[in-house]
Scaffold this motif. Structure first.
Motif, PDB file in Angstrom:
ATOM      1  N   GLY A   4       0.815  -1.208   0.000  1.00  0.00           N
ATOM      2  CA  GLY A   4       0.000   0.000   0.000  1.00  0.00           C
ATOM      3  C   GLY A   4       0.846   1.253   0.000  1.00  0.00           C
ATOM      4  N   PRO A   5       0.208   2.379  -0.238  1.00  0.00           N
ATOM      5  CA  PRO A   5       0.921   3.656  -0.391  1.00  0.00           C
ATOM      6  C   PRO A   5       1.763   4.033   0.826  1.00  0.00           C
ATOM      7  CG  PRO A   5      -1.419   3.896  -0.903  1.00  0.00           C
ATOM      8  CD  PRO A   5      -1.235   2.529  -0.338  1.00  0.00           C
ATOM      9  N   VAL A   6       2.887   4.682   0.536  1.00  0.00           N
ATOM     10  CA  VAL A   6       3.794   5.159   1.577  1.00  0.00           C
ATOM     11  C   VAL A   6       3.934   6.667   1.416  1.00  0.00           C
ATOM     12  CG1 VAL A   6       6.183   5.061   2.410  1.00  0.00           C
ATOM     13  CG2 VAL A   6       5.037   2.968   1.643  1.00  0.00           C
ATOM     14  N   ASP A   7       3.861   7.384   2.527  1.00  0.00           N
ATOM     15  CA  ASP A   7       3.924   8.847   2.428  1.00  0.00           C
ATOM     16  C   ASP A   7       5.354   9.331   2.152  1.00  0.00           C
ATOM     17  OD1 ASP A   7       5.305   9.449   4.973  1.00  0.00           O
ATOM     18  OD2 ASP A   7       3.429   8.842   5.923  1.00  0.00           O
ATOM     19  N   GLU A   8       5.426  10.520   1.602  1.00  0.00           N
ATOM     20  CA  GLU A   8       6.714  11.115   1.194  1.00  0.00           C
ATOM     21  C   GLU A   8       7.697  11.225   2.350  1.00  0.00           C
ATOM     22  OE1 GLU A   8       7.983  12.127  -1.777  1.00  0.00           O
ATOM     23  OE2 GLU A   8       6.216  11.518  -2.907  1.00  0.00           O
ATOM     24  N   ALA A   9       7.212  11.480   3.564  1.00  0.00           N
ATOM     25  CA  ALA A   9       8.112  11.625   4.714  1.00  0.00           C
ATOM     26  C   ALA A   9       8.899  10.337   4.969  1.00  0.00           C
ATOM     27  CB  ALA A   9       7.322  12.029   5.962  1.00  0.00           C
ATOM     28  N   LYS A  10       8.241   9.191   4.837  1.00  0.00           N
ATOM     29  CA  LYS A  10       8.942   7.912   5.031  1.00  0.00           C
ATOM     30  C   LYS A  10       9.964   7.680   3.923  1.00  0.00           C
ATOM     31  CE  LYS A  10       5.935   4.978   7.702  1.00  0.00           C
ATOM     32  NZ  LYS A  10       6.598   4.337   8.770  1.00  0.00           N
ATOM     33  N   ILE A  11       9.596   8.037   2.697  1.00  0.00           N
ATOM     34  CA  ILE A  11      10.532   7.883   1.582  1.00  0.00           C
ATOM     35  C   ILE A  11      11.745   8.784   1.800  1.00  0.00           C
ATOM     36  CG2 ILE A  11      10.855   8.056  -0.920  1.00  0.00           C
ATOM     37  CD1 ILE A  11       7.780   7.587  -1.160  1.00  0.00           C
ATOM     38  N   ARG A  60      10.760   5.719  -6.870  1.00  0.00           N
ATOM     39  CA  ARG A  60      10.119   6.553  -5.847  1.00  0.00           C
ATOM     40  C   ARG A  60       8.600   6.500  -6.006  1.00  0.00           C
ATOM     41  NH1 ARG A  60      12.282  10.551  -2.588  1.00  0.00           N
ATOM     42  NH2 ARG A  60      10.692  11.744  -1.492  1.00  0.00           N
ATOM     43  N   GLU A  61       8.138   6.598  -7.240  1.00  0.00           N
ATOM     44  CA  GLU A  61       6.699   6.580  -7.488  1.00  0.00           C
ATOM     45  C   GLU A  61       6.107   5.213  -7.115  1.00  0.00           C
ATOM     46  OE1 GLU A  61       3.238   8.544  -8.230  1.00  0.00           O
ATOM     47  OE2 GLU A  61       5.252   9.363  -7.994  1.00  0.00           O
ATOM     48  N   PHE A  62       6.842   4.147  -7.376  1.00  0.00           N
ATOM     49  CA  PHE A  62       6.423   2.803  -6.973  1.00  0.00           C
ATOM     50  C   PHE A  62       6.212   2.746  -5.461  1.00  0.00           C
ATOM     51  CE2 PHE A  62       7.894  -1.295  -5.249  1.00  0.00           C
ATOM     52  CZ  PHE A  62       7.026  -2.179  -5.867  1.00  0.00           C
ATOM     53  N   CYS A 113      10.937  -4.834  -3.569  1.00  0.00           N
ATOM     54  CA  CYS A 113      10.842  -4.368  -2.201  1.00  0.00           C
ATOM     55  C   CYS A 113      11.144  -2.882  -2.077  1.00  0.00           C
ATOM     56  CB  CYS A 113      11.781  -5.161  -1.306  1.00  0.00           C
ATOM     57  SG  CYS A 113      13.455  -5.314  -1.924  1.00  0.00           S
ATOM     58  N   ALA A 114      10.540  -2.299  -1.087  1.00  0.00           N
ATOM     59  CA  ALA A 114      10.744  -0.884  -0.811  1.00  0.00           C
ATOM     60  C   ALA A 114      10.367  -0.624   0.642  1.00  0.00           C
ATOM     61  CB  ALA A 114       9.946  -0.027  -1.778  1.00  0.00           C
ATOM     62  N   THR A 166      22.499   3.574  -8.316  1.00  0.00           N
ATOM     63  CA  THR A 166      22.311   5.032  -8.343  1.00  0.00           C
ATOM     64  C   THR A 166      23.519   5.772  -8.907  1.00  0.00           C
ATOM     65  OG1 THR A 166      23.084   5.383  -6.070  1.00  0.00           O
ATOM     66  CG2 THR A 166      20.726   4.929  -6.376  1.00  0.00           C
ATOM     67  N   SER A 167      24.668   5.097  -9.024  1.00  0.00           N
ATOM     68  CA  SER A 167      25.837   5.767  -9.612  1.00  0.00           C
ATOM     69  C   SER A 167      25.613   6.044 -11.097  1.00  0.00           C
ATOM     70  CB  SER A 167      27.106   4.933  -9.421  1.00  0.00           C
ATOM     71  OG  SER A 167      27.094   3.781 -10.250  1.00  0.00           O
ATOM     72  N   GLN A 168      24.626   5.379 -11.690  1.00  0.00           N
ATOM     73  CA  GLN A 168      24.324   5.565 -13.104  1.00  0.00           C
ATOM     74  C   GLN A 168      22.964   6.243 -13.317  1.00  0.00           C
ATOM     75  OE1 GLN A 168      25.332   2.223 -15.731  1.00  0.00           O
ATOM     76  NE2 GLN A 168      26.025   1.144 -13.894  1.00  0.00           N
ATOM     77  N   MET A 169      22.472   6.936 -12.296  1.00  0.00           N
ATOM     78  CA  MET A 169      21.166   7.587 -12.387  1.00  0.00           C
ATOM     79  C   MET A 169      21.204   8.715 -13.418  1.00  0.00           C
ATOM     80  SD  MET A 169      18.855   9.095  -9.259  1.00  0.00           S
ATOM     81  CE  MET A 169      18.609   7.473  -8.549  1.00  0.00           C
ATOM     82  N   ASN A 170      20.165   8.767 -14.257  1.00  0.00           N
ATOM     83  CA  ASN A 170      20.095   9.827 -15.264  1.00  0.00           C
ATOM     84  C   ASN A 170      19.323  11.039 -14.740  1.00  0.00           C
ATOM     85  OD1 ASN A 170      17.304   9.322 -15.592  1.00  0.00           O
ATOM     86  ND2 ASN A 170      17.639   7.966 -17.341  1.00  0.00           N
ATOM     87  N   GLU A 171      19.178  12.049 -15.560  1.00  0.00           N
ATOM     88  CA  GLU A 171      18.515  13.290 -15.146  1.00  0.00           C
ATOM     89  C   GLU A 171      17.050  13.090 -14.774  1.00  0.00           C
ATOM     90  OE1 GLU A 171      19.120  16.412 -17.994  1.00  0.00           O
ATOM     91  OE2 GLU A 171      21.292  16.248 -17.862  1.00  0.00           O
ATOM     92  N   ALA A 172      16.422  12.059 -15.335  1.00  0.00           N
ATOM     93  CA  ALA A 172      15.019  11.765 -15.022  1.00  0.00           C
ATOM     94  C   ALA A 172      14.879  10.970 -13.720  1.00  0.00           C
ATOM     95  CB  ALA A 172      14.376  10.998 -16.172  1.00  0.00           C
ATOM     96  N   GLY A 173      16.005  10.648 -13.093  1.00  0.00           N
ATOM     97  CA  GLY A 173      15.969   9.900 -11.842  1.00  0.00           C
ATOM     98  C   GLY A 173      15.892   8.396 -12.027  1.00  0.00           C
ATOM     99  N   GLU A 174      16.142   7.942 -13.246  1.00  0.00           N
ATOM    100  CA  GLU A 174      16.110   6.498 -13.517  1.00  0.00           C
ATOM    101  C   GLU A 174      17.530   5.945 -13.469  1.00  0.00           C
ATOM    102  OE1 GLU A 174      13.363   4.800 -13.629  1.00  0.00           O
ATOM    103  OE2 GLU A 174      12.071   6.555 -13.672  1.00  0.00           O
TER     104      GLU A 174
END
Length: 160
Positions: free
Chosen positions: A25-32, A48-50, A62-63, A109-117
């Motif tokens: 179920g949904p997780v609030d931004e503060a926890k993320i 993040r959106e997942f 998992c998240a 994350t060392s290869q994260m692009n500008e879109a955050g992927e």
């Protein structure tokens, strides 16, 4: 990937997961944000959106769960386990865990692009493979979004 494709994919994932194990179920931004701070790594893009919308797919991707103590469970604890037991690089976030099958996955994350992927790497951590010196680390997908598509057998046409 656009927002409507992402939403369509999440609906498919939620339906498929509900038939097997379910989603947290949904997780609030503060926890993320708290998980991000503890990890010392950015949680962005489709991952993040997942988390925000689905939390965790039980027995797989998992998240976080809505009721997680971020410092003790979820993505932070799993990533720490990856670092301690499986030699995860400091830039990796554990995003997939099927320990009984000997498979784990990491967002690099060392290869994260500008879109955050960032690419998702999969590795075999089965003890038999480890004894033989194999981890079979390989790139599974260019992004978390693509990893979900591959895992659930979803095509771009399915998202229309």
């Amino acid at each position: 990937m656009n927002d409507s494709q992402l939403q369509a994919l999440f609906k498919i994932v939620e339906k498929e997961a509900a038939e097997l194990f379910g989603v947290a179920g949904p997780v609030d931004e503060a926890k993320i944000d708290e998980a991000e701070k503890l990890l010392g790594l950015p949680i962005r893009g489709s991952y993040r959106e997942f988390i925000r919308q689905l939390g965790t797919v039980e027995e797989g991707f998992c998240a976080l769960r809505p009721d997680d103590d971020v410092a003790e469970t979820g993505v932070y604890a799993l990533t720490q386990l990856g670092r301690e037991k499986y030699d995860f690089k400091k830039e990796w976030i554990m995003v997939y865990a099927r320990f009984e099958e000997g498979m784990i996955g990491a967002l690099d994350t060392s290869q994260m692009n500008e879109a955050g992927e960032a690419p998702v790497l999969m590795m075999n951590v089965d003890p038999i493979c480890e004894e033989a010196g194999h981890t079979n680390l390989q790139k599974f997908a260019d992004s978390f979004y693509e990893a979900l598509m591959h895992y659930y057998g979803v095509s771009e046409d399915d998202l229309k």
